[in-house]
Design a protein around this motif. Structure first.
Motif: not given
Length: 606
Positions: A19-20, A23, A162, A164-165, A205-206
């Motif tokens: 997933k990372d 992205m 993006p 992430e947090n 998140k995200n």
């Protein structure tokens, strides 16, 4: 059992890694975290702390996008402190930014604006950047107690890449209430109490990215936002100025009297005042947050030879009041932003003058070229006065649909000259009512929205009022067709008041953000075109119609001997088309824009 647990951990780790990797493959950089902390102290001072951890992936990310950070602030009222600026390289080495990485300059927006030369911009150059590195950045900005009247923010929760947090934390004294509104996002804050403060904490998140596409709305109301404030709407706007700030000197009043001496037309008087405000005073593009959400006294604005858009609006309002018209400042707020309990001024709406002129309510902007009442354009917005009270629009504004229609009887001769007559009707947003009131000859611009200005040899205003106008025009345009080997191509006229004026780019198969039009389109044409003897109409007859949830299109083109009849209509029911509705819009516009349906092709007989 232990073996199964280890295998499960490996699988979860691989899924997370994939997933990372995906992205990172799709983006130039990724914010591992962003934290924004706002603390309102009991004395009225405000501390804003910003932190981020940004991972750089491509060379573009550090060569163009995020190689530097910029912090604009008011050096007279705010104190900046850099807590951390360091880079963790791919090999694990930590590289702090050197002393010469911090350079304070005059912001470009304050260049040539002496009244705001105390603004500063800290340019932080991040060092040791390479693909895969991570920058830790942390700073604080403390505002003096008397600088900002209250704590408020209009926070966009999306970045170009993006996040992430994302954490938004607000600390306020227990005796103060925080009001907030989430737009296009969901999530309630975690509320806690600590040492006389209430803490509100949002975690996202995200967060989705801020996608840039053509024809987006200017207010960007489609983005994810958190709007918050310790003031309600009524208190927020009442802090902008005092009555002393609005006084005009006798010298200013003397200039105003001279400028309108001998002018009897009310609209011409206001246009003269607009020339002063717009053309003779410079534009200072300073956002309100850098002035503490206050305007300078109008005498100071005048003497400085320029002002911000808001200051100029207040000045125009006082000019109009000086000559005896009822007038007030109003704020137009996008519907999704408005909440009477959330008194945020930043990026919240625009300021206008609502004047009562010759028995009519007219919304004015500091724009020299304003052909019509802006209430038609902004009728879906919420309107507030400076006391925070709602303003109801006249019924005819809500009940008037914006329409343009053209009916023409035209003739082509053997030289390709186009002559004939047309009646053009315009209703709503594009009706140049104020221009009519100033000079009825402005009606030519209605005809010029369809035909070239040089081809208009005569025009006559059949009817006009604030809602609509009807103009009859006579045209004569030389050699309008294109000759390609005895084939002659002639494009059907279309009004710039319709879809043509939107200048839409080629439509892609899908969109990720809403497509914004100036207004819901409703245009129609009915042309009878006589063609010269010896020429045949060889384009195929057209009978095309489509209706769906977003609107409709209808095109009929037929011929009978030497007469062509073309009927076209397009209706788009809304001015903002969501990504889910975009396919329906594209289906309609694919028909409307098809070249064969907009072009007459003739062939010279042998």
């Amino acid at each position: 059992m232990k073996r199964i647990y280890i295998i499960s951990l490996i699988i979860v780790s691989l899924i997370s890694s994939c997933k990372d990797n995906k992205m990172e493959q799709e983006n130039d950089a990724i914010y591992k975290s962003i934290k924004k902390i706002y603390t309102l102290n009991a004395d009225g001072s405000i501390i804003y702390q910003y932190q981020h951890r940004l991972k750089y992936i491509t060379h573009l990310s550090f060569n163009r996008l995020y190689g530097e950070s910029f912090i604009v602030y008011n050096s007279e009222q705010q104190e900046l402190k850099i807590n951390k600026a360091e880079t963790k390289m791919v090999d694990g080495k930590i590289v702090p930014s050197p002393e010469n990485a911090f350079n304070e300059i005059l912001p470009h927006l304050a260049s040539g604006v002496p009244a705001y030369n105390h603004l500063r911009e800290m340019v932080v150059t991040h060092t040791a950047l390479e693909p895969g590195c991570i920058v830790d950045f942390d700073y604080e900005l403390k505002s003096n107690p008397d600088y900002l009247p209250f704590l408020s923010e209009n926070l966009v929760l999306n970045e170009r890449v993006p996040i992430e947090n994302l954490e938004i934390i607000v600390n306020i004294p227990e005796n103060i209430e925080l009001n907030y509104k989430l737009i296009n996002a969901e999530g309630e804050p975690i509320v806690s109490h600590n040492e006389g403060l209430i803490q509100y904490k949002w975690t996202f998140k995200n967060s989705g990215i801020n996608i840039r596409e053509p024809n987006q709305s200017h207010d960007q109301s489609f983005l994810h936002r958190l709007i918050l404030s310790t003031a309600n709407v009524e208190n927020a706007f009442s802090n902008i100025c005092s009555q002393d700030d609005l006084k005009l000197t006798s010298d200013i009043e003397f200039i105003l009297r001279n400028r309108i001496f001998g002018i009897k037309n009310s609209v011409k008087m206001i246009q003269e005042f607009k020339k002063i405000v717009v053309n003779e005073l410079k534009d200072f593009n300073i956002p309100m947050e850098y002035s503490g959400y206050k305007i300078r006294p109008l005498i100071e604005v005048w003497n400085s030879g320029g002002g911000t858009q808001i200051e100029k609006t207040f000045l125009l309002n006082e000019f109009i009041k000086y000559i005896g018209f009822e007038s007030e400042i109003v704020i137009a707020i996008p519907p999704s932003f408005y909440d009477k309990n959330v008194g945020c001024i930043k990026d919240f709406g625009n300021f206008y003058v609502l004047a009562h002129i010759d028995g009519e309510d007219i919304l004015l902007a500091t724009n020299p070229d304003q052909p019509n009442n802006l209430l038609f354009e902004l009728k879906d917005y919420g309107f507030l006065n400076l006391e925070g009270s709602s303003i109801n629009l006249p019924d005819f504004i809500d009940n008037t649909e914006s329409i343009v229609s053209v009916n023409g009887s035209l003739k082509l001769n053997k030289s390709g000259d186009l002559t004939g007559n047309a009646i053009i009707k315009v209703q709503g947003i594009k009706n140049p009512y104020l221009n009519y009131l100033a000079n009825v000859k402005s009606a030519k611009e209605v005809a010029a929205s369809v035909f070239s200005s040089n081809s208009i040899i005569d025009f006559n205003v059949v009817d006009f009022d604030q809602n609509k106008s009807e103009v009859e025009t006579k045209i004569e345009e030389k050699e309008i067709w294109k000759n390609q080997g005895d084939y002659y191509f002639f494009e059907l006229p279309a009004s710039m008041y319709g879809l043509k004026g939107e200048h839409l780019p080629a439509l892609l198969n899908e969109r990720q953000t809403p497509l914004k039009l100036s207004y819901p389109v409703n245009e129609s044409y009915d042309f009878s075109i006589a063609i010269p003897e010896g020429y045949n109409f060889i384009s195929p007859s057209v009978n095309k119609e489509l209706r769906n949830e977003i609107g409709s299109v209808k095109i009929e083109i037929s011929s009978n001997e030497n007469l062509i009849h073309a009927v076209k209509s397009l209706k788009i029911n809304t001015d903002e088309i969501s990504p889910a509705e975009y396919a329906n819009l594209k289906s309609i516009l694919d028909i409307w824009n098809k070249k064969n349906y907009n072009e007459i092709i003739l062939k010279l007989q042998e």
